[in-house]
Design an enzyme around this catalytic site. Structure first.
Site, PDB file in Angstrom:
ATOM      1  N   GLY A 239       0.810  -1.217   0.000  1.00 13.60           N
ATOM      2  CA  GLY A 239       0.000   0.000   0.000  1.00 13.60           C
ATOM      3  C   GLY A 239       0.839   1.261   0.000  1.00 13.60           C
ATOM      4  O   GLY A 239       0.536   2.214  -0.690  1.00 13.60           O
ATOM      5  N   PHE A 240       1.894   1.284   0.847  1.00 13.92           N
ATOM      6  CA  PHE A 240       2.790   2.444   0.945  1.00 13.92           C
ATOM      7  C   PHE A 240       2.027   3.726   1.262  1.00 13.92           C
ATOM      8  O   PHE A 240       2.457   4.822   0.905  1.00 13.92           O
ATOM      9  CB  PHE A 240       3.623   2.608  -0.329  1.00 13.92           C
ATOM     10  N   GLY A 511       1.595   0.932  13.527  1.00 10.96           N
ATOM     11  CA  GLY A 511       0.788  -0.265  13.660  1.00 10.96           C
ATOM     12  C   GLY A 511       1.183  -1.163  14.810  1.00 10.96           C
ATOM     13  O   GLY A 511       0.361  -1.474  15.684  1.00 10.96           O
ATOM     14  N   ASN A 590      10.868  -8.616  15.199  1.00 14.41           N
ATOM     15  CA  ASN A 590      11.238  -9.747  14.351  1.00 14.41           C
ATOM     16  C   ASN A 590      12.368  -9.293  13.445  1.00 14.41           C
ATOM     17  O   ASN A 590      12.182  -8.434  12.581  1.00 14.41           O
ATOM     18  CB  ASN A 590      10.030 -10.215  13.524  1.00 14.41           C
ATOM     19  N   GLN A 597      11.744  -4.675   5.901  1.00 12.71           N
ATOM     20  CA  GLN A 597      11.163  -3.338   5.847  1.00 12.71           C
ATOM     21  C   GLN A 597      12.224  -2.272   5.608  1.00 12.71           C
ATOM     22  O   GLN A 597      12.030  -1.340   4.824  1.00 12.71           O
ATOM     23  CB  GLN A 597      10.403  -3.036   7.139  1.00 12.71           C
ATOM     24  N   GLY A 661       8.182   1.998  15.602  1.00 12.70           N
ATOM     25  CA  GLY A 661       7.845   1.608  14.228  1.00 12.70           C
ATOM     26  C   GLY A 661       9.025   1.766  13.289  1.00 12.70           C
ATOM     27  O   GLY A 661       9.843   2.671  13.448  1.00 12.70           O
ATOM     28  N   GLY A 663       8.547   0.979   9.612  1.00 10.90           N
ATOM     29  CA  GLY A 663       8.091   0.837   8.242  1.00 10.90           C
ATOM     30  C   GLY A 663       8.532   1.958   7.320  1.00 10.90           C
ATOM     31  O   GLY A 663       8.576   1.775   6.103  1.00 10.90           O
ATOM     32  N   GLU A 664       8.856   3.129   7.889  1.00 11.55           N
ATOM     33  CA  GLU A 664       9.161   4.286   7.047  1.00 11.55           C
ATOM     34  C   GLU A 664      10.557   4.862   7.231  1.00 11.55           C
ATOM     35  O   GLU A 664      11.065   5.549   6.345  1.00 11.55           O
ATOM     36  CB  GLU A 664       8.103   5.374   7.299  1.00 11.55           C
TER      37      GLU A 664
END
Length: 704
Positions: A239-240, A511, A590, A597, A661, A663-664
């Site tokens: 999705g990004f 998330g 993890n 990521q 987080g 992811g970014e």
């Protein structure tokens, strides 16, 4: 915040859903099995501004297999048209090229697409404005920028500080339109059940980053309560950010389902349609001014941003926000200006704001290092703030210098010749570049989890979270296993359905913090309620508590990117054989999925630096690069050696797992390091992305 020593957390566990995905057993949105489905294809406007005068659907309707056609003149009425993106088919106005103005329902996807092409549309065309310029006459300051942040900040007399500075940088940096392009296109299946009291009014299988977010957004549009819509998304193919909210195609699918006589309606956008219907990263024009003393300590910082939004709906990206926190500066100013154009609506794209803003800021820092005669790592170290420069709060853990030092050691930075274009290997000029990165540690409110002791030695853990390819199925299971003090195999996780407890969207790198905190809270409450061992059937639902540390400290992740670039002295061809990222992201949930990521984000930054650019034709107002043949992205072959490592740490403030987080953070700063490496290789400074052959060729030193 109370942390516990992990057992399952930190292990490089293989993804729980990996076998289902590689064997095709994991259903994506369009693949869910429904009975007697119809297929939907949108009709899109071919002008950028004006009115639809007439739509001739006779030829489309005559095509064998067509079962219905929606137009701006006969579509069902929406209950709420306040959102300009969702208020489709409600009037004859055209706000941008590619806007949905109709849809065709048919027995097959191919028939629906063919029929949609047969719809003849007559327009009353009006002059349009689709070009972003720094001097655009309609520029304005939004009330806020994405995330609810103030658009402008002003601390100290920056003009006086710049005038007194021993060394200054004053440059403008530009980034183009970029499109998210997840592997799975935006798709959904909609079924309208109004009148059947035994079912939800709408069942929507959707490719989304947040099932509960979709339900909340769409319910008022159709005059429904959120509980009347069920959204299902167990597996999502990327999705990004673009799938962080519903878009107009979801509304079209539900409108069509109202006309389908109870038959489910399947819609999968084509790759070309995604370039106008599901968001994109706004282009930016960023002027950065830096002032420093002879030792490179920054005394003044100005970051002025011009970007675009859509005339039909505002989206203001927070591009200058990282400049408020990254480095010490006694005087600083950041501003955002928007031009509302006749274009599709921008939206989230991986690290919105932080990514393009850090690109400009970290290239400017490289230019300041050159102007001061300093090593670019040393410049960043000298300007590392002890507390948050924006708020004065202490950090939950700022380890940027550690990332820079460790990365320099691993990358072999000490052997670097500071002179640009000084290192050659045959016809190749070789350079190295560095850039820093930061991204906020975020947690979203209102997340709940349910834990049930389903059978002897078996726990069912339920939360309406999303896995968009990031590893949520696995990492939440690890968090649950640790919180319940059980084996990982004893956890049966259920996610991706609004029938499950409330969960926030998978966005803003929030998330795992948001959902994991809810699971830990539910596990603790479960133990308090039911003891150990619990009775079979014991159940507890709990919400993540408010974080008592949220207002007392600034929680940010940090990173350092190192890049080696090779540039051909004859052709200007650019190759990147080596990338290294070093990150401070708290405790690792993890290691396997984290590394995935991080290197994914780094590769996306490489793609931003060298390839990605959506080109708009101002004569017609549309993006002409509407496929992956003309919109180029980096792939495996574009970087030979890429690695990501991280510090061994735990954040005691953000969540009970000790993580932040990730992811970014991998994309933030990555493009800057590439650009800085190209400069070091060639002496050519490119300030408008992407860095293409034509932009470096004329300035290359020639081999003799």
């Amino acid at each position: 915040m109370t942390l516990r020593e992990p057992r399952a957390i930190g292990q490089p566990v293989i993804r729980k859903e990996s076998r289902a995905k590689v064997t095709g057993a994991a259903p994506y949105a369009f693949e869910h099995i429904v009975d007697n489905a119809l297929y939907l294809h949108p009709v899109q406007a071919t002008i950028a501004r004006g009115r639809v005068v007439a739509m001739d659907v006779a030829a489309a309707r005559a095509l064998d297999g067509v079962r219905g056609i929606l137009t701006v003149f006969d579509a069902p009425e929406l209950a709420d048209t306040s959102d300009g993106e969702f208020a489709i088919l409600q009037d004859d106005r055209v706000h941008f090229r590619g806007q949905i103005i109709g849809g065709v329902l048919a027995e097959s996807a191919e028939t629906a697409r063919e029929a949609a092409a047969l719809v003849r549309v007559e327009y009353l065309q009006e002059p349009h404005d689709t070009e972003l310029r720094a001097d655009h006459p309609g520029l304005y300051t939004p009330d806020e920028v994405n995330g609810g942040e103030e658009p402008d900040t002003d601390d100290g007399d920056v003009e006086a500080a710049l005038a007194q500075a021993a060394v200054t940088v004053d440059e403008t940096y530009e980034t183009p339109i970029e499109h998210n392009n997840p592997m799975e296109p935006h798709a959904c299946i909609a079924q309208w059940n109004l009148g059947d009291s035994g079912k939800p009014a709408v069942v929507l299988y959707d490719s989304t980053q947040g099932v509960h977010a979709v339900r909340k957004a769409l319910a008022p549009i159709f005059g429904l309560e959120p509980e009347q819509i069920r959204v299902i998304a167990p597996h999502v193919g990327g999705g990004f950010g673009s799938k962080g909210a519903p878009h107009a195609h979801n509304v079209l699918a539900i409108l069509a389902a109202q006309r389908s006589n109870g038959r489910p309606v399947k819609l999968a956008l084509t790759r070309q349609q995604m370039f106008s219907l599901v968001g994109y990263r706004t282009p930016t024009i960023q002027r950065i001014r830096l002032g420093a003393d002879h030792d490179g300590r920054i005394t003044a910082l100005v970051h002025d941003v011009v970007e675009q939004t859509s005339a039909v709906k505002e989206f203001a990206e927070q591009t200058a926000i990282t400049s408020r926190k990254m480095y010490s500066a006694a005087s600083r100013r950041t501003t955002h200006k928007l031009a509302a154009l006749d274009v599709a609506i921008p939206f989230w794209m991986r690290a919105p704001g932080e990514c393009p803003g850090t690109y400009a800021a970290e290239v400017a820092m490289d230019e300041l290092a050159v102007a001061c005669g300093l090593d670019p790592i040393e410049l960043r170290v000298r300007n590392d703030p002890e507390v948050d420069p924006e708020t004065g709060k202490p950090w939950s853990g700022r380890h940027l210098v550690d990332c820079l030092r460790l990365g320099a050691d691993r990358f072999g930075w000490a052997a670097r010749d500071p002179r640009p274009a000084a290192r050659r290997d045959g016809e190749w000029l070789i350079g190295t570049g560095v850039a820093a990165a930061t991204y906020p540690g975020k947690a979203m409110p209102g997340n709940s989890a349910r834990i049930t002791y389903a059978a002897e030695g078996r726990y069912t853990v339920q939360i309406g979270a999303a896995d968009i390819g990031t590893g949520t199925w696995t990492t939440l299971s690890q968090i649950a296993a640790d919180a319940l003090a059980c084996d990982l195999a004893a956890v049966d996780l259920q996610i991706g359905d609004t029938d499950l407890p409330e969960a926030s969207v998978a966005g803003g790198s929030s998330g795992i913090t948001s959902w994991g905190s809810a699971i830990v809270a539910a596990a603790r409450q479960f133990r308090a309620d039911h003891g150990d061992p619990p009775a079979v059937g014991a159940t507890t639902v709990a919400q993540s508590p408010e974080n008592p540390d949220a207002d007392g400290v600034t929680m940010q992740s940090f990173g350092a990117h190192f890049v080696e670039a090779h540039v051909n002295a004859d052709t200007g061809e650019i190759r990147v054989p080596r990338m290294l990222g070093v990150f401070s992201v708290g405790r690792v949930i993890n290691a396997r999925t984290l590394r995935s990521q991080l290197i994914g984000g780094m590769t996306m930054g490489l793609s931003m630096a060298l390839h990605e650019e959506s080109v708009r034709d101002p004569r017609f107002g549309h993006v002409v690069t509407q496929d992956l043949a003309t919109y180029h992205i980096s792939a495996h072959a574009d970087v030979a050696d890429i690695d990501a490592i991280w510090l061994d740490e735990a954040d005691e403030y953000l969540n009970p797992m000790g993580s932040r987080g990730a992811g970014e953070i991998g994309i933030v700063g990555s493009a800057s390091a590439v650009v800085n490496a190209v400069y070091h290789a060639t002496g050519v400074r490119v300030r408008n992305l992407p860095v293409t052959v034509d932009k470096v060729l004329a300035g290359l030193p020639k081999l003799v």
